[in-house]
Write an enzyme that holds these catalytic residues in place. Structure first.
Site, PDB file in Angstrom:
ATOM      1  N   HIS A   1       0.844  -1.186   0.000  1.00 43.05           N
ATOM      2  CA  HIS A   1       0.000   0.000   0.000  1.00 43.05           C
ATOM      3  C   HIS A   1       0.890   1.250   0.000  1.00 43.05           C
ATOM      4  O   HIS A   1       2.098   1.168   0.224  1.00 43.05           O
ATOM      5  CB  HIS A   1      -0.939  -0.001   1.223  1.00 43.05           C
ATOM      6  CG  HIS A   1      -0.241   0.069   2.537  1.00 43.05           C
ATOM      7  ND1 HIS A   1      -0.111  -1.004   3.393  1.00 43.05           N
ATOM      8  CD2 HIS A   1       0.389   1.101   3.160  1.00 43.05           C
ATOM      9  CE1 HIS A   1       0.560  -0.640   4.470  1.00 43.05           C
ATOM     10  NE2 HIS A   1       0.878   0.640   4.357  1.00 43.05           N
TER      11      HIS A   1
HETATM   12  P1  TYD Z   1      -2.520  -4.004   7.476  1.00 44.85           P
HETATM   13  O1  TYD Z   1      -2.730  -2.645   6.918  1.00 44.85           O
HETATM   14  O2  TYD Z   1      -3.045  -5.164   6.709  1.00 44.85           O
HETATM   15  O3  TYD Z   1      -0.977  -4.230   7.787  1.00 44.85           O
HETATM   16  P2  TYD Z   1       0.246  -4.309   6.750  1.00 44.85           P
HETATM   17  O4  TYD Z   1       0.165  -3.126   5.863  1.00 44.85           O
HETATM   18  O5  TYD Z   1       1.446  -4.286   7.620  1.00 44.85           O
HETATM   19  O6  TYD Z   1       0.142  -5.600   6.007  1.00 44.85           O
HETATM   20  O7  TYD Z   1      -3.131  -4.006   8.945  1.00 44.85           O
HETATM   21  C1  TYD Z   1      -3.584  -5.180   9.576  1.00 44.85           C
HETATM   22  C2  TYD Z   1      -4.802  -4.841  10.442  1.00 44.85           C
HETATM   23  O8  TYD Z   1      -4.407  -4.015  11.515  1.00 44.85           O
HETATM   24  C3  TYD Z   1      -5.889  -4.121   9.674  1.00 44.85           C
HETATM   25  O9  TYD Z   1      -7.129  -4.628  10.097  1.00 44.85           O
HETATM   26  C4  TYD Z   1      -5.755  -2.682  10.142  1.00 44.85           C
HETATM   27  C5  TYD Z   1      -5.193  -2.819  11.535  1.00 44.85           C
HETATM   28  N1  TYD Z   1      -4.313  -1.720  11.946  1.00 44.85           N
HETATM   29  C6  TYD Z   1      -4.705  -0.918  13.004  1.00 44.85           C
HETATM   30  O10 TYD Z   1      -5.773  -1.078  13.603  1.00 44.85           O
HETATM   31  N2  TYD Z   1      -3.872   0.082  13.410  1.00 44.85           N
HETATM   32  C7  TYD Z   1      -2.678   0.307  12.805  1.00 44.85           C
HETATM   33  O11 TYD Z   1      -1.933   1.225  13.210  1.00 44.85           O
HETATM   34  C8  TYD Z   1      -2.290  -0.526  11.691  1.00 44.85           C
HETATM   35  C9  TYD Z   1      -0.991  -0.310  10.983  1.00 44.85           C
HETATM   36  C10 TYD Z   1      -3.141  -1.535  11.312  1.00 44.85           C
END
Ligand code: TYD
Length: 144
Positions: free
Chosen positions: A59
């Site tokens: 992303h």
């Molecule tokens: P995600 O965006 O999939 O993580 P990455 O980009 O590292 O693969 O995030 C995983 C889950 O965690 C998603 O449901 C969103 C949640 N999340 C939060 O609640 N707070 C945060 O600060 C982050 C980074 C993710």
């Protein structure tokens, strides 16, 4: 004194080496505002226990700035700023990557002991994410 050695410096990506304060007891790294952090911290999170062959990220953010530090283990960070890909392996707690807005990032090859610390200037906001690469390419060509 911190942030003494610049490894990569691009518009949206900075990789620097942190100063280690070491003595006969071991090491300490201190990160202070104004030297490395040029933003107010609104959020800290960390990824750990990442399973084998799992990649994360995929992303970009519209406004978020982040600092990434592998405080333990190693992880490969692939970034695309809209023009070119950059890859850097964070493999030591004395390295950090600062990623600005409008930069696609992917995290690959987490070592089993990797703890990836992320320091950010905004709270979590799903509306700030661009999670589709084609959409990101359109976004970045319009916004740069
Ligand atoms: P995600 O965006 O999939 O993580 P990455 O980009 O590292 O693969 O995030 C995983 C889950 O965690 C998603 O449901 C969103 C949640 N999340 C939060 O609640 N707070 C945060 O600060 C982050 C980074 C993710």
């Amino acid at each position: 004194m911190n942030g003494i050695k610049i490894i990569i410096c691009k518009e949206k990506i900075i990789v620097k080496k942190l100063n280690i304060i070491g003595d006969n007891r071991g090491n300490l790294i201190s990160i202070e505002k104004n030297e490395i952090l040029d933003f107010d911290i609104k959020r800290i999170y960390y990824l750990f226990g990442t399973k084998e062959n799992v990649s994360r990220g995929f992303h970009a953010h519209k406004k978020l700035n982040q600092i990434l530090i592998a405080v333990s283990g190693s992880v490969e960070i692939k970034m695309y700023d809209g023009n070119e890909w950059s890859t850097f392996i964070l493999s030591s707690p004395d390295q950090y990557i600062k990623i600005g807005p409008g930069c696609w990032r992917e995290m690959h090859n987490f070592s089993p002991d990797c703890v990836l610390l992320v320091i950010a200037d905004y709270e979590y906001d799903e509306n700030d994410y661009i999670r589709n690469f084609e959409e990101f390419k359109k976004y970045v060509s319009k916004n740069t």
